[in-house]
Enzyme design. Structure first.
Site, PDB file in Angstrom:
ATOM      1  N   CYS A   1     -30.540  -2.187  27.748  1.00 20.28           N
ATOM      2  CA  CYS A   1     -29.629  -1.949  28.873  1.00 20.28           C
ATOM      3  C   CYS A   1     -29.140  -0.500  28.889  1.00 20.28           C
ATOM      4  CB  CYS A   1     -28.429  -2.879  28.784  1.00 20.28           C
ATOM      5  SG  CYS A   1     -28.844  -4.626  28.858  1.00 20.28           S
TER       6      CYS A   1
ATOM      7  N   ASN B   1     -39.383  -3.623  29.065  1.00 22.86           N
ATOM      8  CA  ASN B   1     -40.620  -3.727  28.319  1.00 22.86           C
ATOM      9  C   ASN B   1     -41.295  -5.022  28.757  1.00 22.86           C
ATOM     10  OD1 ASN B   1     -42.219  -4.690  25.802  1.00 22.86           O
ATOM     11  ND2 ASN B   1     -41.748  -2.540  25.368  1.00 22.86           N
TER      12      ASN B   1
ATOM     13  N   GLU C   1     -26.177   0.759  29.217  1.00 19.00           N
ATOM     14  CA  GLU C   1     -24.982   1.021  28.431  1.00 19.00           C
ATOM     15  C   GLU C   1     -25.328   1.278  26.966  1.00 19.00           C
ATOM     16  OE1 GLU C   1     -23.869  -2.129  31.583  1.00 19.00           O
ATOM     17  OE2 GLU C   1     -25.622  -1.526  30.432  1.00 19.00           O
TER      18      GLU C   1
END
EC number: 3.5.4.5
Length: 176
Positions: free
Chosen positions: A78, A70, A80
């Protein structure tokens, strides 16, 4: 340092990974392919650092995630955390996660950042393997416990019953 599958360093070659962590060779291959595929969908116009993640759940399904940036940098997410959040929305709970794979465009491969390690810790056991792939598909494998030693997890928090007892226990100690 990443090694090739023909080198016999336990926990680093794909075959060794499958044997050590109870993953089949097909599981490892699918995790690799799916994390690389997710990496291609990363939205990272600012850092240009693509990350893809795939999570193998105990039911055999695989959930993917990619980093999403962003313009207000701290707002990015992230790969993950995207993948884990997606898995949770699909019904996964702590104990449902078997393995995580992360793919990047660098060599050696990158490991999950500190925030992601802690986020992974919320849902995964310390012995869960994290497979990290570099730009050439070579991997390094470590457990969550190796990546986050002396970790703080949900079991370290006091329950509401324990918290309710705390003031009473303190007053008893003061009386003695």
């Amino acid at each position: 340092m990443a090694t090739t599958p023909t080198q016999a360093k336990p926990g680093h070659a794909r075959h060794d990974t499958a044997l050590i962590h109870g993953l089949s060779s097909a599981d490892v291959q699918k995790l690799s392919e799916m994390s690389i595929e997710a990496k291609a969908r990363a939205y990272c116009p600012y850092s240009l650092f693509r990350v893809g993640c795939s999570i193998l759940l105990k039911d055999g399904s695989i959930v993917q995630g990619a980093n999403v940036e962003n313009a207000a940098y701290p707002v990015g997410t992230c790969a993950e955390r995207v993948a884990i959040g997606t898995a949770v929305v699909q019904g996964a709970k702590k104990g449902d996660f078997r393995a995580i794979a992360v793919a990047t465009d660098i060599t050696p491969p990158a490991s999950p950042c500190g925030m992601c390690r802690q986020f992974i810790r919320e849902f995964c056991e310390l012995d869960m393997p994290i497979l990290m792939y570099d730009k050439n598909g070579k991997s390094v494998v470590m457990t969550l416990g190796q990546l986050l030693p002396m970790s703080f997890g949900p079991e370290k928090l006091l329950s509401t019953d324990q918290i309710a007892l705390e003031p009473h226990q303190e007053s008893r100690h003061e009386e003695n």
